[in-house]
Design a protein around this motif. Sequence first.
Motif, PDB file in Angstrom:
ATOM      1  N   ALA A 302      -3.202   6.740  -7.625  1.00 35.34           N
ATOM      2  CA  ALA A 302      -3.157   8.064  -8.223  1.00 35.34           C
ATOM      3  C   ALA A 302      -4.444   8.734  -7.774  1.00 35.34           C
ATOM      4  CB  ALA A 302      -2.843   8.183  -9.663  1.00 35.34           C
ATOM      5  N   ALA A 303      -5.384   8.229  -7.721  1.00 36.85           N
ATOM      6  CA  ALA A 303      -6.737   8.833  -7.211  1.00 36.85           C
ATOM      7  C   ALA A 303      -6.999   9.228  -5.783  1.00 36.85           C
ATOM      8  CB  ALA A 303      -7.853   8.026  -7.821  1.00 36.85           C
ATOM      9  N   LEU A 304      -6.053   8.655  -5.007  1.00 34.45           N
ATOM     10  CA  LEU A 304      -6.116   8.535  -3.536  1.00 34.45           C
ATOM     11  C   LEU A 304      -6.190  10.094  -2.806  1.00 34.45           C
ATOM     12  CD1 LEU A 304      -6.590   6.429  -0.995  1.00 34.45           C
ATOM     13  CD2 LEU A 304      -4.405   6.655  -0.790  1.00 34.45           C
ATOM     14  N   TYR A 314      -5.195  10.017   6.107  1.00 31.26           N
ATOM     15  CA  TYR A 314      -4.240   8.821   6.057  1.00 31.26           C
ATOM     16  C   TYR A 314      -3.922   8.093   7.645  1.00 31.26           C
ATOM     17  CZ  TYR A 314      -3.757  10.616   1.393  1.00 31.26           C
ATOM     18  OH  TYR A 314      -4.167  10.865   0.112  1.00 31.26           O
ATOM     19  N   ARG A 315      -4.518   8.732   8.198  1.00 27.97           N
ATOM     20  CA  ARG A 315      -4.403   8.018   9.724  1.00 27.97           C
ATOM     21  C   ARG A 315      -5.673   6.793   9.732  1.00 27.97           C
ATOM     22  NH1 ARG A 315      -1.594  11.225  12.880  1.00 27.97           N
ATOM     23  NH2 ARG A 315      -1.494  13.579  12.449  1.00 27.97           N
ATOM     24  N   GLY A 356     -12.343   7.797   1.898  1.00 28.21           N
ATOM     25  CA  GLY A 356     -12.803   8.338   3.235  1.00 28.21           C
ATOM     26  C   GLY A 356     -14.187   9.105   3.232  1.00 28.21           C
ATOM     27  N   MET A 357     -14.686   9.590   4.495  1.00 25.90           N
ATOM     28  CA  MET A 357     -15.865  10.061   4.661  1.00 25.90           C
ATOM     29  C   MET A 357     -15.734  11.505   4.596  1.00 25.90           C
ATOM     30  SD  MET A 357     -19.268   9.404   4.465  1.00 25.90           S
ATOM     31  CE  MET A 357     -20.115  10.829   4.146  1.00 25.90           C
ATOM     32  N   PRO A 398      -0.397   4.945  -0.711  1.00 26.40           N
ATOM     33  CA  PRO A 398       0.548   6.183  -0.181  1.00 26.40           C
ATOM     34  C   PRO A 398      -0.258   6.050   1.288  1.00 26.40           C
ATOM     35  CG  PRO A 398      -0.396   6.693  -2.280  1.00 26.40           C
ATOM     36  CD  PRO A 398      -1.137   5.599  -2.030  1.00 26.40           C
ATOM     37  N   ARG A 399       0.925   6.506   2.108  1.00 24.96           N
ATOM     38  CA  ARG A 399       0.585   6.789   3.489  1.00 24.96           C
ATOM     39  C   ARG A 399       0.445   8.168   4.016  1.00 24.96           C
ATOM     40  NH1 ARG A 399       1.490   2.548   6.944  1.00 24.96           N
ATOM     41  NH2 ARG A 399       0.010   4.217   8.451  1.00 24.96           N
ATOM     42  N   VAL A 400       0.900   9.160   3.177  1.00 24.53           N
ATOM     43  CA  VAL A 400       0.931  10.481   3.574  1.00 24.53           C
ATOM     44  C   VAL A 400       0.219  11.168   2.487  1.00 24.53           C
ATOM     45  CG1 VAL A 400       2.500  10.513   5.143  1.00 24.53           C
ATOM     46  CG2 VAL A 400       3.197  10.772   2.872  1.00 24.53           C
TER      47      VAL A 400
END
Length: 453
Positions: A302-304, A314-315, A356-357, A398-400
């Motif tokens: 959920a925090a993603l 997401y790539r 991610g950065m 999740p992927r997107v």
Amino acid sequence: MSELWTSKLPEAAQLYLEGKRLDEVECIISDLPGIARGKAVPASKFAKQDYFHLPDSIFYQTITGDWGEAADEDGFIEKDMILKPDMSTATAAPWTGDWTLQVIHDAYDRKGAPVPFSPRNVLKRVVQLYQDKGWTPVVAPEMEFFLIARNLDPAQEIKPMTGRSGRPAAARQAYSMTAVDEFGPVIDDVYDFAEAQGFEIDGITQEGGAGQLEINLRHGDPVKLADEVFYFKRLIREAALRHDCFATFMAKPIANEPGSAMHIHHSVLNAETGENIFVGPQGGDTDAFFHFIAGLQTHLPAALAVMAPFVNSYRRYVKDHAAPINLAWGRDNRTTGIRIPLSEPQARRVENRIAGMDCNPYLGIAASLACGYLGLVQERRPSPQFKGDAYEGDGDIPRVLGSALDLFDAASDLHEVLGEEFARVYSIVKRAEYDEFLQVISPWEREHLLLNV
């Protein structure tokens, strides 16, 4: 502000100005993407002001400069916020042509309450929740980024920078000192700027991508470390520009190369004793250690949307490309999303390898700490420790961005920790941004769909 305010500056700022005449002060604050917003004022004016104003709409702006309809019941009237300087953040801007300081400001409303969707305030809120429980959170972020050739045309693919040898940066030379030497002039300026700003770099290494570097920072207070990452992004960009290249913090700037993460190491101390609550009397793992891991496993999906805030984010989550695809935890295992690094017992920590950065450092650290906090207070238990190659399993994040936002919107526990008003504004702005992206037709679509479907 007192006329003698410069005598109370942090030591590094005083050393920077020693024997010099301060010309300008940049009064700045982070917006949701992490861009520095604010005003540059003459030093003489800054000495006379206790605050300045910016409209609250800076937090409703998407990365493209468009706007999310996130105003409150008063409507989109762009109310002025009161921005007050945190003088402990005063630091040099050593790349400028004159003698300039930067000062991070905190945002308050007309009644003096912290603006709940200002990223620094969100992180302060989470840290306060820990302190209310008698805990002191400690973090250490790692910053990965690429040095790339100047890219003036968005339609052109991104390419690595040309190093000292005159050749483009070689790919997959992880930890190579020769590769680091290729970027020597840029790194020299990074070190010089960091020293002028009073920042301690724990190390610089070549990462696995072409032109990809990593900077590690010393562990410490979450707000202070987020300030440093916020400053470092600007510092590194300025150092690169001096050498005819760009620095990028995109999560996945180059196809078929690894992405750039902001790994976050966490430990939690007992505020009274200073002892690491992850470590028992005999050096063993405590219940709190496992609860923290379980909190990450439970709430990271959920925090993603906060730690991977853009469509490009997401790539990065590609199997066998140095980024996690799952929420398994393991000791000394870089294939898991949650890693327990080798350490002495008192330095035991939990590493979140998901962020991610490209995330806002205040929000990324706040969200990661929020997940761990929920695990501690809910006393959850993690899955069994994973042993082996975690890439062999299925992904469970999740992927997107759209899917991640759906999970974020439903995460009431997370909203309570980060703040309900922040969650409302963040979701609206990110969905507006996502809708903008969906209007763009990509080269892949034109190449494969135009004449074939």
